[in-house]
Design an enzyme around this catalytic site. Structure first.
Site, PDB file in Angstrom:
ATOM      1  N   TRP A   1      44.816  24.376  50.723  1.00 25.28           N
ATOM      2  CA  TRP A   1      44.008  24.669  51.443  1.00 25.28           C
ATOM      3  C   TRP A   1      42.537  25.065  51.039  1.00 25.28           C
ATOM      4  CZ3 TRP A   1      48.597  26.982  51.231  1.00 25.28           C
ATOM      5  CH2 TRP A   1      48.716  28.170  50.405  1.00 25.28           C
TER       6      TRP A   1
ATOM      7  N   GLU B   1      46.266  31.436  56.655  1.00 26.20           N
ATOM      8  CA  GLU B   1      46.116  33.167  56.578  1.00 26.20           C
ATOM      9  C   GLU B   1      47.097  33.586  57.424  1.00 26.20           C
ATOM     10  OE1 GLU B   1      44.445  34.875  54.866  1.00 26.20           O
ATOM     11  OE2 GLU B   1      43.100  33.584  53.820  1.00 26.20           O
TER      12      GLU B   1
ATOM     13  N   GLN C   1      52.490  38.644  54.904  1.00 25.36           N
ATOM     14  CA  GLN C   1      53.838  39.064  54.453  1.00 25.36           C
ATOM     15  C   GLN C   1      54.824  38.004  53.855  1.00 25.36           C
ATOM     16  OE1 GLN C   1      54.079  42.335  55.805  1.00 25.36           O
ATOM     17  NE2 GLN C   1      52.959  42.443  57.416  1.00 25.36           N
TER      18      GLN C   1
ATOM     19  N   LEU D   1      60.534  32.372  58.523  1.00 22.60           N
ATOM     20  CA  LEU D   1      59.504  33.087  58.138  1.00 22.60           C
ATOM     21  C   LEU D   1      59.532  34.669  58.684  1.00 22.60           C
ATOM     22  CD1 LEU D   1      56.276  31.182  58.135  1.00 22.60           C
ATOM     23  CD2 LEU D   1      57.188  32.273  56.169  1.00 22.60           C
TER      24      LEU D   1
ATOM     25  N   TYR E   1      58.828  37.799  61.204  1.00 25.72           N
ATOM     26  CA  TYR E   1      57.664  38.279  62.125  1.00 25.72           C
ATOM     27  C   TYR E   1      57.429  37.394  63.046  1.00 25.72           C
ATOM     28  CZ  TYR E   1      57.449  41.780  58.305  1.00 25.72           C
ATOM     29  OH  TYR E   1      57.793  42.653  57.267  1.00 25.72           O
TER      30      TYR E   1
ATOM     31  N   TYR F   1      41.121  41.634  58.697  1.00 22.82           N
ATOM     32  CA  TYR F   1      41.194  40.942  57.548  1.00 22.82           C
ATOM     33  C   TYR F   1      41.177  39.289  57.521  1.00 22.82           C
ATOM     34  CZ  TYR F   1      43.501  38.084  54.025  1.00 22.82           C
ATOM     35  OH  TYR F   1      43.762  37.049  53.324  1.00 22.82           O
TER      36      TYR F   1
ATOM     37  N   CYS G   1      45.663  41.962  38.250  1.00 20.09           N
ATOM     38  CA  CYS G   1      45.604  43.509  38.517  1.00 20.09           C
ATOM     39  C   CYS G   1      46.763  43.555  39.704  1.00 20.09           C
ATOM     40  CB  CYS G   1      44.404  43.644  39.352  1.00 20.09           C
ATOM     41  SG  CYS G   1      44.140  45.706  39.477  1.00 20.09           S
TER      42      CYS G   1
ATOM     43  N   CYS H   1      45.109  44.400  32.024  1.00 21.49           N
ATOM     44  CA  CYS H   1      43.500  44.570  31.836  1.00 21.49           C
ATOM     45  C   CYS H   1      42.799  43.873  30.684  1.00 21.49           C
ATOM     46  CB  CYS H   1      43.438  46.242  31.537  1.00 21.49           C
ATOM     47  SG  CYS H   1      43.917  47.046  32.955  1.00 21.49           S
TER      48      CYS H   1
ATOM     49  N   CYS I   1      41.467  40.662  32.137  1.00 19.14           N
ATOM     50  CA  CYS I   1      40.577  40.969  33.349  1.00 19.14           C
ATOM     51  C   CYS I   1      39.137  40.821  33.160  1.00 19.14           C
ATOM     52  CB  CYS I   1      41.000  42.197  34.124  1.00 19.14           C
ATOM     53  SG  CYS I   1      40.024  42.307  35.503  1.00 19.14           S
TER      54      CYS I   1
HETATM   55  S1  SF4 Z   1      40.542  46.029  34.354  1.00 11.99           S
HETATM   56 FE1  SF4 Z   1      41.222  44.665  35.946  1.00 11.99          FE
HETATM   57  S2  SF4 Z   1      43.330  44.467  35.900  1.00 11.99           S
HETATM   58 FE2  SF4 Z   1      42.565  46.382  34.827  1.00 11.99          FE
HETATM   59  S3  SF4 Z   1      42.711  47.988  36.272  1.00 11.99           S
HETATM   60 FE3  SF4 Z   1      40.560  47.356  36.430  1.00 11.99          FE
HETATM   61  S4  SF4 Z   1      40.678  45.778  37.825  1.00 11.99           S
HETATM   62 FE4  SF4 Z   1      42.910  46.224  37.559  1.00 11.99          FE
END
Ligand code: SF4
Length: 369
Positions: free
Chosen positions: A33, A46, A51, A89, A91, A129, A201, A208, A211
């Site tokens: 998509w 969406e 869920q 699925l 729900y 959302y 995350c 991190c 990230c």
């Molecule tokens: S650095 Fe990135 S992965 Fe780490 S807590 Fe912050 S947003 Fe989340």
């Protein structure tokens, strides 16, 4: 942390946003998509993905797109066919709303999809959302789409200490997300935050060091085994336990099925007549249902298989099947006495579907008197 907070300003948010979008362009997963997003495919995606894990939802998305190639085809489909395609699925209210929404778009709007989040919210089954996700991805409206991934990412990024499963925390996330959204690349920005939540995350071990937000995040960990980071959650409300017995009334070749009412759990799905009662209670002489069994001989009654647990969003069901082997056909007040092959084609709750093949085999083995 304090030092970092003081240094946090609009310039660093913009820097983080820029890094995030670059990361997304290089690392996003290839999903169908995303190739050429249009309102029909994105809307289906969406609704189906709520869920649901992507690898499971993808199969259903493909089925829907290939079976009903546009909103007019979906609107014209019988609801039972849509529920059948949805089977597994869970729900099911999502499937019923999807069908109602297709009819609203096809018949009341002449097939024209809404273009703003506000207008999407008037479509059945579309919450804030989903409305924001579609409006930003398909029409680039600068509105923040906030799902579970986004709540987690932003609560960490901004070090929000109020629970994100309560309005107080959600409001803070929404306020920042609204300010942070890229003014001209809103769809890409929203998808990038969600993708970051799914791939980097993560709920328990954020990566991190990989990230793109690390240098501007208020919760970046130097290594992923460090102190657990927010989000803070207050916890769910209590789930109610219910004991449910399914009565499988059969003569070996036919079985009694009934369609549940539109409202309530498993709306419009087909089931063996069920009752809430203790699983271990003694079996009566005839099926404890509303049908008239006075002129029908019950050849045997037996508890089938082991009790099992089935979890719904707000209920924990403890289920068990009881097979009633009868002569002839019962005098039914509701439901349909149908061959097993026809029952097989009906949309059923997952709690029944998971045992279907073994149950059918056991019943066929009883023979047709
Ligand atoms: S650095 Fe990135 S992965 Fe780490 S807590 Fe912050 S947003 Fe989340």
């Amino acid at each position: 942390m304090q030092e970092k907070l003081e240094g946090m300003n609009a310039a660093s948010w913009a820097e983080g946003r820029h890094a995030l979008i670059r990361w997304y362009q290089d690392h996003q997963r290839a999903l169908p998509w995303r190739e050429s997003p249009d309102p029909y495919t994105v809307w289906l995606c969406e609704i189906i993905m709520q869920q649901t894990r992507i690898h499971q939802g993808l199969k259903y998305w493909n089925t829907f797109i290939n079976t009903w190639t546009d909103v007019h085809a979906l609107a014209a489909a019988p609801l039972d066919d849509v529920l059948k395609a949805w089977q597994g699925l869970g729900y099911y209210s999502r499937a019923r709303n999807l069908h109602r929404a297709a009819q609203a778009i096809a018949f009341e709007r002449g097939g024209v999809f809404p273009e703003t989040a506000e207008a999407w919210k008037a479509i059945p089954g579309v919450g804030p959302y989903t409305a924001a996700a579609i409006a930003s991805i398909c029409f680039n409206e600068p509105v923040a789409a906030i799902d579970g991934n986004v709540l987690r990412v932003i609560s960490r990024y901004r070090d929000i200490q109020d629970p994100i499963d309560r309005p107080i925390g959600r409001k803070q996330v929404a306020a920042f997300a609204t300010e942070w959204i890229h003014p001209t690349k809103a769809g890409t920005h929203n998808q990038a935050v969600m993708e970051l939540g799914a791939l980097i995350c993560k709920p328990t071990s954020p990566l991190c060091s990989a990230c793109p937000l690390e240098s501007t995040c208020l919760n970046a960990q130097s290594d992923s085994s460090g102190t657990p980071v927010p989000p803070v959650k207050q916890g769910k409300t209590k789930v109610k336990s219910v004991q449910l017995v399914f009565n499988v009334v059969t003569n070996g070749a036919h079985v009694w099925m009934r369609q549940r009412p539109a409202e309530g759990i498993w709306g419009r799905l087909w089931e063996f007549p069920s009752q809430e009662r203790p699983l271990e209670s003694e079996l009566p002489a005839v099926p404890p249902t509303e049908a008239n069994f006075s002129s029908t001989a019950v050849r045997s009654r037996s508890v089938w298989g082991e009790p099992f647990e089935h979890i719904l969003s707000h209920r924990r069901l403890l289920c068990r099947f009881v097979i009633w082997h009868i002569d002839g056909a019962p005098d039914l007040k509701d439901g349909v006495w149908m061959p097993w092959s026809e029952a097989e084609s009906k949309a059923r709750p997952r709690a029944i579907d998971r045992c279907w093949e073994r149950l059918e085999k056991s019943c066929s083995a009883l023979g047709n008197p």
